[in-house]
Scaffold this active site. Sequence first.
Site, PDB file in Angstrom:
ATOM      1  N   ARG A 108       0.847  -1.203   0.000  1.00  0.00           N
ATOM      2  CA  ARG A 108       0.000   0.000   0.000  1.00  0.00           C
ATOM      3  C   ARG A 108       0.877   1.245   0.000  1.00  0.00           C
ATOM      4  O   ARG A 108       0.514   2.275  -0.570  1.00  0.00           O
ATOM      5  CB  ARG A 108      -0.940  -0.007   1.209  1.00  0.00           C
TER       6      ARG A 108
ATOM      7  N   TYR B  13     -16.001  15.964 -17.063  1.00  0.00           N
ATOM      8  CA  TYR B  13     -16.469  14.584 -17.068  1.00  0.00           C
ATOM      9  C   TYR B  13     -17.530  14.419 -15.975  1.00  0.00           C
ATOM     10  O   TYR B  13     -17.364  14.888 -14.849  1.00  0.00           O
ATOM     11  CB  TYR B  13     -15.281  13.649 -16.829  1.00  0.00           C
TER      12      TYR B  13
ATOM     13  N   ASP C 261      -6.561  18.192 -15.592  1.00  0.00           N
ATOM     14  CA  ASP C 261      -6.835  16.835 -16.058  1.00  0.00           C
ATOM     15  C   ASP C 261      -6.316  16.740 -17.484  1.00  0.00           C
ATOM     16  O   ASP C 261      -6.850  17.368 -18.398  1.00  0.00           O
ATOM     17  CB  ASP C 261      -8.336  16.543 -15.990  1.00  0.00           C
TER      18      ASP C 261
ATOM     19  N   LYS D 285      -7.378   5.207 -19.773  1.00  0.00           N
ATOM     20  CA  LYS D 285      -7.621   5.620 -21.145  1.00  0.00           C
ATOM     21  C   LYS D 285      -6.373   5.461 -22.022  1.00  0.00           C
ATOM     22  O   LYS D 285      -5.924   4.354 -22.249  1.00  0.00           O
ATOM     23  CB  LYS D 285      -8.142   7.059 -21.137  1.00  0.00           C
TER      24      LYS D 285
END
Length: 377
Positions: A46, A98, A170, A195
């Site tokens: 983690r 988005y 972004d 993406k």
Amino acid sequence: MDISTLCIHGADNNTHNTGAVSVPIYQSATFAHLDVGKSTGYDYSRLQNPTREYLEKVMANLEQGTDALAFSTGMAAITALMELFSIGDHIIASGDLYGGTVRLFEHISRKNGLKFDYINTSDLDAVRGLIHPDTKAIYIESPTNPMMQVTDITAVCEIAKTFGLLVIVDNTFLTPYYQQPLVLGADIVVHSGTKYLSGHNDTLAGFLVTKNEDLSERLRFIYKTTGACLSPFDSWLLIRGIKTLAVRMDRQQENAVKLANWLTTQKKVNKVFYIGLPDHPDYAVSTKQASGFGSMISFEVDSETTAIQLLERLQLVLFAESLGGVETLITYPMLQTHADVPMEERLERGINDCLLRLSVGLENADDLIADFEQALN
């Protein structure tokens, strides 16, 4: 070193001494200590994992940052990002975002005491007019999703610097191959690694990248505390995907230019929103701050009937809710990516029942055009 080379050799592969060309997948949750007070540098996945660490170094180098954090999804990255802010803090955001980001801001972040104003961030006077003492950041998508609006990132950063604000960009649509917001003055870059960076529609991922040491330290603390880290195997998939980022982006853009120009000639297509068309209102800004236009196209057809007809008749192009992969995908924003945005707000932004969004893939451009031609006619 050219960025296309960085995509392949983006960081030193010194995690092993076997000579393996492909970075190993360290599928381990925990790491043994050499002795009391002695560590290999890894304790628990983690916090850090050798496979993910290599990926993060690649992403930091591609964006010309000093640190990158790899998350389980793009939304996990933005959720962690919001933990930088406190109750009462105000954020100015691009009006055309988005839908998942809007959902997070409006249903989670507002509940936690943050305040938001949405504006077309390409309107610099409008941005200045929204700044007040509680404002802490300007959050930009450029190009925006799905209306393809482009913000002058350098100009916004100059405004933000005057008021001591963070600028967050972004960069999912253009990737660091075509645009590097940190170089333009931004403080933090966000990616949905699902993406273009992955490029194959086979994994979920997200990134935050910065070159500010204080922000890096704060984000690392949030990261290890909230725990939405990217798994070793998914990190390896992203490493593999990024190796072909340059050749994919160039081919996809080549296809997008051909398809966008063809769409402008069709009687049933009213508008085409592609930043690579010279008549796009933000074309000049795009050429100033980015080295390419990408392969995202939105277009408005003449009726809802035509939109539905296209979605039902396309055979090669897939009706699916994502983007950036090798397959060409078409999305109906009002029913998919922006379904949770109130109708009045959607319509105000131009997201109506005639708007379709296209992520152009690697297929032969003539085959894509032929598919659209048979579906339209």
